[in-house]
Design a protein around this motif. Sequence first.
Motif, short mmCIF file in Angstrom:
data_model
loop_
_atom_site.label_atom_id
_atom_site.label_comp_id
_atom_site.label_asym_id
_atom_site.label_seq_id
_atom_site.Cartn_x
_atom_site.Cartn_y
_atom_site.Cartn_z
N LEU A 73 21.35 59.49 -12.56
CA LEU A 73 20.64 58.53 -11.72
C LEU A 73 19.21 58.96 -11.49
CD1 LEU A 73 20.44 56.11 -9.73
CD2 LEU A 73 21.34 57.65 -7.97
N PHE A 74 19.01 60.20 -11.05
CA PHE A 74 17.66 60.67 -10.75
C PHE A 74 16.81 60.77 -12.02
CE2 PHE A 74 20.17 62.68 -7.19
CZ PHE A 74 19.87 61.66 -6.30
N GLY A 75 17.42 61.17 -13.12
CA GLY A 75 16.69 61.23 -14.39
C GLY A 75 16.24 59.85 -14.83
N ALA A 76 17.13 58.87 -14.70
CA ALA A 76 16.80 57.50 -15.10
C ALA A 76 15.68 56.92 -14.25
CB ALA A 76 18.05 56.62 -15.01
N LEU A 77 15.78 57.10 -12.94
CA LEU A 77 14.74 56.57 -12.06
C LEU A 77 13.40 57.26 -12.28
CD1 LEU A 77 16.75 56.12 -8.72
CD2 LEU A 77 16.11 54.35 -10.38
N SER A 78 13.43 58.58 -12.45
CA SER A 78 12.16 59.29 -12.66
C SER A 78 11.55 58.95 -14.01
CB SER A 78 12.35 60.80 -12.50
OG SER A 78 13.14 61.31 -13.55
N ALA A 79 12.36 58.53 -14.98
CA ALA A 79 11.83 58.12 -16.28
C ALA A 79 11.24 56.72 -16.24
CB ALA A 79 12.94 58.19 -17.34
N GLY A 80 11.54 55.96 -15.18
CA GLY A 80 10.97 54.63 -15.04
C GLY A 80 11.97 53.49 -15.00
N ALA A 81 13.26 53.78 -15.06
CA ALA A 81 14.26 52.72 -15.01
C ALA A 81 14.21 51.99 -13.67
CB ALA A 81 15.66 53.29 -15.25
N SER A 82 14.47 50.70 -13.71
CA SER A 82 14.51 49.89 -12.49
C SER A 82 15.94 49.60 -12.06
CB SER A 82 13.79 48.56 -12.72
OG SER A 82 12.43 48.78 -12.97
N GLY A 83 16.89 49.92 -12.92
CA GLY A 83 18.28 49.64 -12.61
C GLY A 83 19.20 50.73 -13.13
N GLY A 104 12.03 41.43 -11.17
CA GLY A 104 11.12 42.38 -10.54
C GLY A 104 11.78 43.28 -9.51
N GLY A 105 13.06 43.15 -9.31
CA GLY A 105 13.76 43.97 -8.33
C GLY A 105 14.28 45.27 -8.92
N GLY A 106 14.94 46.02 -8.08
CA GLY A 106 15.58 47.26 -8.51
C GLY A 106 17.05 47.20 -8.15
N PHE A 107 17.88 47.88 -8.93
CA PHE A 107 19.32 47.87 -8.69
C PHE A 107 19.88 49.27 -8.89
CE2 PHE A 107 23.70 47.78 -10.07
CZ PHE A 107 24.29 46.95 -9.14
N SER A 145 12.29 51.97 -1.40
CA SER A 145 12.16 50.53 -1.54
C SER A 145 13.27 49.98 -2.41
CB SER A 145 10.80 50.18 -2.13
OG SER A 145 10.70 48.81 -2.37
N LEU A 146 13.60 50.68 -3.51
CA LEU A 146 14.69 50.25 -4.37
C LEU A 146 16.02 50.26 -3.63
CD1 LEU A 146 13.76 52.09 -7.70
CD2 LEU A 146 13.70 49.63 -7.27
N VAL A 147 16.25 51.27 -2.83
CA VAL A 147 17.49 51.34 -2.04
C VAL A 147 17.53 50.18 -1.07
CG1 VAL A 147 18.74 52.66 -0.30
CG2 VAL A 147 17.78 53.83 -2.26
N GLY A 148 16.42 49.87 -0.44
CA GLY A 148 16.38 48.76 0.51
C GLY A 148 16.66 47.42 -0.13
N ARG A 149 16.21 47.25 -1.36
CA ARG A 149 16.46 45.98 -2.06
C ARG A 149 17.91 45.84 -2.41
NH1 ARG A 149 11.49 45.98 -6.23
NH2 ARG A 149 9.86 45.93 -4.67
#
Length: 149
Positions: A73-83, A104-107, A145-149
């Motif tokens: 999860l952290f690797g994907a998000l730090s690489a730029g993944a939005s979901g 345009g959201g995050g999941f 912000s992604l967690v909030g969405r």
Amino acid sequence: MILEAEPDIRVVDEAGDGAAAVAAVRLHQPDVAVLDIRMPRMDGIAATRELFATGPWHGAVVKLTTFAHDEYLFGALSAGASGFALKDASAEVIVGAVRFVAGGGGFVAPEMTTALIAAVAGTRPAVPGSNNIQDLTQRERDVLSLVGR
């Protein structure tokens, strides 16, 4: 097959490994690339980094994996993944993640939000009377912000 069954989603290509996925994204310029974490030749996290490091592509990445590991999860998000979705999720959840990210959201898979919240909350101890959001780095604000969405 799940995505192809949706009338408003068009699958433009499939790739058997990370390097081929990067080439397919560069060729077709999709709004969303759905990448597995574990792929031959180039894993999904490295492929995501490659997509955002080079070339003019303005789409988003949804990571799809069988493995609910925090480091993925952290690797994907730090690489730029939005979901980040899990393969054992319902078709409705997977399709919803792709649609939400395309808009345009995050999941983040619900099973993974506890780890994400703990990581963000653990980075800065609460100080009574302070406005902690201002103490967060930009990346921490993005994650929150992604967690909030």
